[in-house]
Design a protein around this motif. Structure first.
Motif, PDB file in Angstrom:
ATOM      1  N   ARG A  55     -69.142  76.338 -18.856  1.00 35.45           N
ATOM      2  CA  ARG A  55     -69.097  77.564 -18.054  1.00 35.45           C
ATOM      3  C   ARG A  55     -67.679  78.085 -17.886  1.00 35.45           C
ATOM      4  N   GLN A  56     -66.735  77.187 -17.579  1.00 31.19           N
ATOM      5  CA  GLN A  56     -65.367  77.617 -17.299  1.00 31.19           C
ATOM      6  C   GLN A  56     -64.390  77.243 -18.400  1.00 31.19           C
ATOM      7  N   GLY A  57     -64.886  76.613 -19.462  1.00 31.75           N
ATOM      8  CA  GLY A  57     -64.039  76.358 -20.615  1.00 31.75           C
ATOM      9  C   GLY A  57     -63.538  74.940 -20.784  1.00 31.75           C
ATOM     10  N   SER A  58     -63.636  74.114 -19.739  1.00 30.10           N
ATOM     11  CA  SER A  58     -63.087  72.760 -19.842  1.00 30.10           C
ATOM     12  C   SER A  58     -63.873  71.891 -20.822  1.00 30.10           C
ATOM     13  N   THR A  59     -65.198  71.949 -20.753  1.00 25.76           N
ATOM     14  CA  THR A  59     -66.005  71.153 -21.672  1.00 25.76           C
ATOM     15  C   THR A  59     -65.807  71.649 -23.101  1.00 25.76           C
ATOM     16  N   ARG A  60     -65.651  72.941 -23.251  1.00 26.09           N
ATOM     17  CA  ARG A  60     -65.378  73.503 -24.584  1.00 26.09           C
ATOM     18  C   ARG A  60     -64.062  72.963 -25.143  1.00 26.09           C
ATOM     19  N   LYS A  61     -63.035  72.838 -24.301  1.00 28.14           N
ATOM     20  CA  LYS A  61     -61.751  72.314 -24.765  1.00 28.14           C
ATOM     21  C   LYS A  61     -61.888  70.876 -25.254  1.00 28.14           C
ATOM     22  N   ILE A  62     -62.677  70.080 -24.531  1.00 34.84           N
ATOM     23  CA  ILE A  62     -62.905  68.699 -24.978  1.00 34.84           C
ATOM     24  C   ILE A  62     -63.627  68.707 -26.321  1.00 34.84           C
ATOM     25  N   ALA A  63     -64.618  69.595 -26.451  1.00 37.32           N
ATOM     26  CA  ALA A  63     -65.353  69.697 -27.712  1.00 37.32           C
ATOM     27  C   ALA A  63     -64.410  70.004 -28.871  1.00 37.32           C
ATOM     28  N   GLU A  64     -63.452  70.889 -28.642  1.00 32.77           N
ATOM     29  CA  GLU A  64     -62.512  71.253 -29.697  1.00 32.77           C
ATOM     30  C   GLU A  64     -61.602  70.093 -30.050  1.00 32.77           C
ATOM     31  N   LEU A  65     -61.248  69.262 -29.061  1.00 23.09           N
ATOM     32  CA  LEU A  65     -60.440  68.073 -29.334  1.00 23.09           C
ATOM     33  C   LEU A  65     -61.248  67.028 -30.098  1.00 23.09           C
ATOM     34  N   LEU A  66     -62.510  66.871 -29.739  1.00 23.27           N
ATOM     35  CA  LEU A  66     -63.365  65.974 -30.515  1.00 23.27           C
ATOM     36  C   LEU A  66     -63.435  66.437 -31.965  1.00 23.27           C
ATOM     37  N   ALA A  67     -63.509  67.746 -32.160  1.00 21.85           N
ATOM     38  CA  ALA A  67     -63.554  68.289 -33.521  1.00 21.85           C
ATOM     39  C   ALA A  67     -62.303  67.918 -34.306  1.00 21.85           C
ATOM     40  N   GLN A  68     -61.154  67.928 -33.640  1.00 19.01           N
ATOM     41  CA  GLN A  68     -59.918  67.501 -34.304  1.00 19.01           C
ATOM     42  C   GLN A  68     -60.034  66.057 -34.773  1.00 19.01           C
ATOM     43  N   GLY A  69     -60.580  65.201 -33.894  1.00 20.88           N
ATOM     44  CA  GLY A  69     -60.751  63.800 -34.261  1.00 20.88           C
ATOM     45  C   GLY A  69     -61.718  63.631 -35.413  1.00 20.88           C
ATOM     46  N   VAL A  70     -62.811  64.380 -35.383  1.00 18.49           N
ATOM     47  CA  VAL A  70     -63.802  64.312 -36.472  1.00 18.49           C
ATOM     48  C   VAL A  70     -63.151  64.695 -37.795  1.00 18.49           C
ATOM     49  N   GLU A  71     -62.405  65.788 -37.785  1.00 19.12           N
ATOM     50  CA  GLU A  71     -61.861  66.313 -39.033  1.00 19.12           C
ATOM     51  C   GLU A  71     -60.625  65.560 -39.506  1.00 19.12           C
ATOM     52  N   SER A  72     -60.151  64.597 -38.703  1.00 20.78           N
ATOM     53  CA  SER A  72     -59.081  63.716 -39.172  1.00 20.78           C
ATOM     54  C   SER A  72     -59.627  62.629 -40.095  1.00 20.78           C
ATOM     55  N   VAL A  73     -60.956  62.510 -40.161  1.00 22.90           N
ATOM     56  CA  VAL A  73     -61.601  61.513 -41.014  1.00 22.90           C
ATOM     57  C   VAL A  73     -61.998  62.176 -42.326  1.00 22.90           C
ATOM     58  N   SER A  74     -61.535  61.614 -43.417  1.00 19.69           N
ATOM     59  CA  SER A  74     -61.780  62.199 -44.733  1.00 19.69           C
ATOM     60  C   SER A  74     -63.275  62.357 -45.001  1.00 19.69           C
ATOM     61  N   GLY A  75     -63.649  63.540 -45.464  1.00 20.25           N
ATOM     62  CA  GLY A  75     -65.032  63.805 -45.835  1.00 20.25           C
ATOM     63  C   GLY A  75     -65.925  64.251 -44.702  1.00 20.25           C
ATOM     64  N   CYS A  76     -65.376  64.412 -43.499  1.00 18.62           N
ATOM     65  CA  CYS A  76     -66.196  64.832 -42.354  1.00 18.62           C
ATOM     66  C   CYS A  76     -65.760  66.211 -41.869  1.00 18.62           C
ATOM     67  N   GLU A  77     -66.751  66.986 -41.440  1.00 16.63           N
ATOM     68  CA  GLU A  77     -66.465  68.283 -40.848  1.00 16.63           C
ATOM     69  C   GLU A  77     -67.183  68.387 -39.516  1.00 16.63           C
ATOM     70  N   ALA A  78     -66.540  69.055 -38.565  1.00 14.05           N
ATOM     71  CA  ALA A  78     -67.131  69.260 -37.246  1.00 14.05           C
ATOM     72  C   ALA A  78     -67.900  70.572 -37.240  1.00 14.05           C
ATOM     73  N   ARG A  79     -69.110  70.531 -36.678  1.00 11.09           N
ATOM     74  CA  ARG A  79     -69.922  71.735 -36.511  1.00 11.09           C
ATOM     75  C   ARG A  79     -70.098  71.963 -35.010  1.00 11.09           C
ATOM     76  N   LEU A  80     -69.309  72.888 -34.453  1.00 13.23           N
ATOM     77  CA  LEU A  80     -69.360  73.181 -33.022  1.00 13.23           C
ATOM     78  C   LEU A  80     -70.517  74.125 -32.730  1.00 13.23           C
ATOM     79  N   ARG A  81     -71.344  73.741 -31.754  1.00  7.96           N
ATOM     80  CA  ARG A  81     -72.480  74.560 -31.339  1.00  7.96           C
ATOM     81  C   ARG A  81     -72.628  74.491 -29.827  1.00  7.96           C
TER      82      ARG A  81
END
Length: 202
Positions: A15-41
């Protein structure tokens, strides 16, 4: 499936953006692994007004989740702000409609993790994380947390638990994520992606 095809679904409500920011950081971690892509929804809000409708496409941020996102993902990160120690209604509403995926076993055997943000320091972070795990267990998912090999778990005073990433966002949702919370969020995304790769035998 080729290694480059591993899609990790990061599904959240914010609602206020904080959970979204965590999601975006998780995406960074996901995409640091070769062959993986983050799909944010994300999921649309729900309303007590029967006539209320949400646009088919959000004004900003991630697109709304589709059942195919669940079926195609190699792993799932589920995030929500706290609502009295529980996940927010829009996310619960979406999960309540995943009977077809439950019956088909679409998520069974896939790795999963959870994350949250809360307005007060003792606002139910851990209870919310645990509440989000329950439907994932019913789907047969393999739950991951954060191990204490992550040094930030011993130093954080703003969020982050062995149950998943979290953040104390303040009553107005404007507290920035601490360095510890950021590090733990990235680490959780990376751990999820690494587990997905191992489970696919790549």
């Amino acid at each position: 499936m080729k290694q480059a095809d591993l899609s990790i679904l990061i599904l959240y409500y914010s609602r206020q953006g904080s959970t979204r920011k965590i999601a975006e950081l998780l995406a960074q971690g996901v995409e640091s692994v070769s062959g993986c892509e983050a799909r944010l929804r994300t999921v649309p809000p729900v309303s007590t007004v029967a006539e209320a409708t949400a646009p088919a496409i959000p004004a900003d941020g991630a697109p709304y989740v589709e059942p195919s996102d669940l079926e195609e993902c190699a792993g799932l990160a589920l995030g929500s702000p706290t609502r009295f120690g529980n996940m927010a209604a829009p996310l619960k509403y979406f999960l309540d409609g995943t009977s077809a995926q439950w019956l088909s076993g679409a998520l069974a055997g896939k790795p999963a993790c959870v994350f949250t943000s809360t307005g007060s320091l003792h606002g139910g972070q851990e209870a919310t994380l645990l509440s989000m795990m329950v439907p994932l267990l019913h789907h047969g998912m393999l739950l991951l947390g954060l191990p204490y090999t992550q040094p930030a778990l011993m130093t954080t005073s703003t969020g982050g638990t062995p149950y998943g990433a979290s953040h104390w966002s303040g009553p107005n949702g404007d507290r920035p994520l601490s360095d510890d919370s950021r590090a733990l969020s990235v680490a959780l995304g990376k751990r999820l992606a690494e587990a997905a790769v191992r489970l696919r035998g790549q």
